[in-house]
Design an enzyme around this catalytic site. Sequence first.
Site, mmCIF file in Angstrom:
data_model
loop_
_atom_site.group_PDB
_atom_site.id
_atom_site.type_symbol
_atom_site.label_atom_id
_atom_site.label_comp_id
_atom_site.label_asym_id
_atom_site.label_seq_id
_atom_site.Cartn_x
_atom_site.Cartn_y
_atom_site.Cartn_z
ATOM 1 N NE ARG A 1 -2.123 -2.250 3.180
ATOM 2 C CZ ARG A 1 -2.560 -2.679 4.372
ATOM 3 N NH1 ARG A 1 -3.686 -2.202 4.884
ATOM 4 N NH2 ARG A 1 -1.865 -3.563 5.068
ATOM 5 C CB THR B 1 1.907 -11.817 11.369
ATOM 6 O OG1 THR B 1 0.559 -12.302 11.452
ATOM 7 C CG2 THR B 1 1.891 -10.446 10.699
HETATM 8 C C1 UD1 Z 1 -1.749 -6.976 11.440
HETATM 9 C C2 UD1 Z 1 -2.594 -7.927 12.317
HETATM 10 C C3 UD1 Z 1 -3.888 -7.208 12.714
HETATM 11 C C4 UD1 Z 1 -3.562 -5.920 13.418
HETATM 12 C C5 UD1 Z 1 -2.633 -5.042 12.571
HETATM 13 C C6 UD1 Z 1 -2.169 -3.865 13.389
HETATM 14 C C7 UD1 Z 1 -2.146 -10.237 11.613
HETATM 15 C C8 UD1 Z 1 -2.641 -11.379 10.855
HETATM 16 N N1 UD1 Z 1 -2.891 -9.138 11.595
HETATM 17 O O1 UD1 Z 1 -2.474 -6.727 10.257
HETATM 18 O O2 UD1 Z 1 -4.642 -8.044 13.578
HETATM 19 O O3 UD1 Z 1 -4.752 -5.232 13.721
HETATM 20 O O4 UD1 Z 1 -1.480 -5.786 12.172
HETATM 21 O O5 UD1 Z 1 -1.411 -2.979 12.629
HETATM 22 O O6 UD1 Z 1 -1.123 -10.333 12.222
HETATM 23 N N2 UD1 Z 1 4.939 -9.143 8.291
HETATM 24 C C9 UD1 Z 1 5.939 -10.084 8.217
HETATM 25 N N3 UD1 Z 1 5.750 -11.196 7.457
HETATM 26 C C10 UD1 Z 1 4.617 -11.403 6.761
HETATM 27 C C11 UD1 Z 1 3.582 -10.455 6.857
HETATM 28 C C12 UD1 Z 1 3.765 -9.336 7.637
HETATM 29 O O7 UD1 Z 1 6.990 -9.917 8.820
HETATM 30 O O8 UD1 Z 1 4.515 -12.455 6.083
HETATM 31 C C13 UD1 Z 1 5.153 -7.948 9.088
HETATM 32 C C14 UD1 Z 1 4.996 -6.677 8.274
HETATM 33 O O9 UD1 Z 1 6.232 -6.270 7.728
HETATM 34 C C15 UD1 Z 1 4.493 -5.684 9.299
HETATM 35 C C16 UD1 Z 1 3.737 -6.562 10.294
HETATM 36 O O10 UD1 Z 1 4.187 -7.880 10.087
HETATM 37 O O11 UD1 Z 1 5.520 -5.039 9.986
HETATM 38 C C17 UD1 Z 1 2.244 -6.463 10.093
HETATM 39 O O12 UD1 Z 1 1.939 -6.892 8.777
HETATM 40 P P1 UD1 Z 1 0.780 -6.221 7.953
HETATM 41 O O13 UD1 Z 1 0.695 -6.905 6.647
HETATM 42 O O14 UD1 Z 1 0.924 -4.752 7.960
HETATM 43 O O15 UD1 Z 1 -0.473 -6.675 8.838
HETATM 44 P P2 UD1 Z 1 -1.859 -5.979 8.963
HETATM 45 O O16 UD1 Z 1 -2.684 -6.333 7.813
HETATM 46 O O17 UD1 Z 1 -1.650 -4.550 9.250
HETATM 47 CA CA CA Z 2 0.112 -3.083 9.291
#
Ligand code: UD1
Ligand code: CA
Length: 522
Positions: free
Chosen positions: A19, A85
């Site tokens: 995004r 995550t």
């Molecule tokens: C996540 C949470 C959501 C929460 C929100 C808060 C999950 C499934 N969801 O959603 O409940 O309300 O954060 O901001 O956890 N990341 C990794 N590896 C991955 C995917 C993501 O390291 O495979 C890291 C991203 O770099 C980021 C963080 O995890 O720093 C959150 O990932 P993001 O995709 O932004 O999750 P949200 O959709 O925001």
């Molecule tokens: Ca996020």
Amino acid sequence: MSHPRPAAAVVLAAGEGTRMRSSVPKMLHEIGGRSLVGHALTAAQGIAPERIAVVVRHGRDAVAAHVTQLDPSVLVVDQDEIPGTGRAVQCALADLDAAAQAQLARSGSPAQDGKVTGAVVVLAGDVPLLDAATLDQLLEAHHADGNAVTVLTTHVPDPTGYGRILREEGTGDVLGIVEEADADADQRALDEINTAVYVFDATALRDALRTLDGDDARRNAQGEVYLTDVLALARDAGGLVRAVATEDTPSVEGVNDRTQLAALGAELNRRILDGWMREGVTVVDPATTWVDVDVELSRDVTLLPGVQLRGTTRVAEGATIGPDTTLLDVEVGEGATVVRTHGSEARIGAGAKVGPFAYLRPGTHLGEHGKIGTFVETKNAEIADGAKVPHLTYVGDATIGAGSNIGAGVVFANYDGVAKHRTDVGEHSFVGSDSVLVAPIRLADGTYVAAGSTITRDVGPGELAVARGIQRNVAGWVQRRRAGSRSAEAAQAALETEDRSDLSPQARAELARLAKEKESGA
Ligand code: UD1
Ligand code: CA
């Protein structure tokens, strides 16, 4: 802080950040002069865990190099191709366990499995305003009742996009977290959201993650392994799952797009300025004043409108900066004033004056009570105490001794088209306006340079250097060559006035000649 030292902090930084629509990994975008992942790392360092792991994948090399530079002791964890995550934490815990076991093996301890035990703090790398104090409170709550999981939550007016906290009626215990994409209408109406900041008991986390496999991933709407599923699993396994709600919502907001980046950047700046105002700094217009996280200010510093202080800029007591000034990694001494200036990697001495409209490039060192004035550019320039460069001048690769004065429009010609050379001006010397000092060159102490000189040879102590064409005045030229013009009329009128004390000998001679001509013509 009465709780035990956390075993590990895990920063999640592997996500793509789609995004942001950027070729720069989201984690490297900055607010307050620090990258998003840098903010997360700072919060993690603040709780002094035994190890910090940062999970990387998208923009892997750039993010890994950046975090290693910020903190060489960081354990860089590579997430594999499985997204989510939950997968990120699986990878992190595996590497943390391996690191702990390797350490145990090195210390020659007796047989134990050596895996991580105790509290594991997990935070998203995109929550830049989170601070160590909040993490400490979360750890406190986690240890108070021996929780398996403690999640940080907050209430927001618009919870769109966040995971919602499902609580048990009555006890308020957390049942689990449901992601927006998987939530039903009732769940979407809940306004308590997951901030993606948690404390896990390492063993409970490991057990829950074991049951989170690819099959689970296929069950949710995004096809990812969700860390959020660990909460319900830990509860099913008999662990206590609790939430701590913070009222400071901005401190737990995530950055997913550039609008949020700007909004949190502005919020961070407000907090930084509030902090400095409490320390005795005057900020005339907080809305147009930007100060990076690592800047240091002192009492009675005044920041006028339109000031940006970036990097490791330091400003000593009583100095006034602005209006409209940007300083990057600049040191400003006590009581100095810096007006409408752009400066980087420079030092400004106590009581010195800079600007308006000065450009200080790296390596500029201005001594105490010195001056770099209007439309002056400096680079690699040592300008000693009390020396003045007041107007329209370029000083590059030079030293200027104490008390020297550089006239208006002087150019230190440091570049011959191939290489750069140095100019050395001694103490208490005076360089006349519109001179060019062609480097390499040395002007000793107590030298004078006549205005308009192009100096190509060294000048010794006490010498006046004059290097310019000799002036020649051609009498009567205007009347002859511009006959009939306003200039010619003005010249003639001036020559004919009674008072001729201001005339040069040539002009007087010309006047006499004209008078004679008139007589003979009549
Ligand atoms: C996540 C949470 C959501 C929460 C929100 C808060 C999950 C499934 N969801 O959603 O409940 O309300 O954060 O901001 O956890 N990341 C990794 N590896 C991955 C995917 C993501 O390291 O495979 C890291 C991203 O770099 C980021 C963080 O995890 O720093 C959150 O990932 P993001 O995709 O932004 O999750 P949200 O959709 O925001
Ligand atoms: Ca996020």
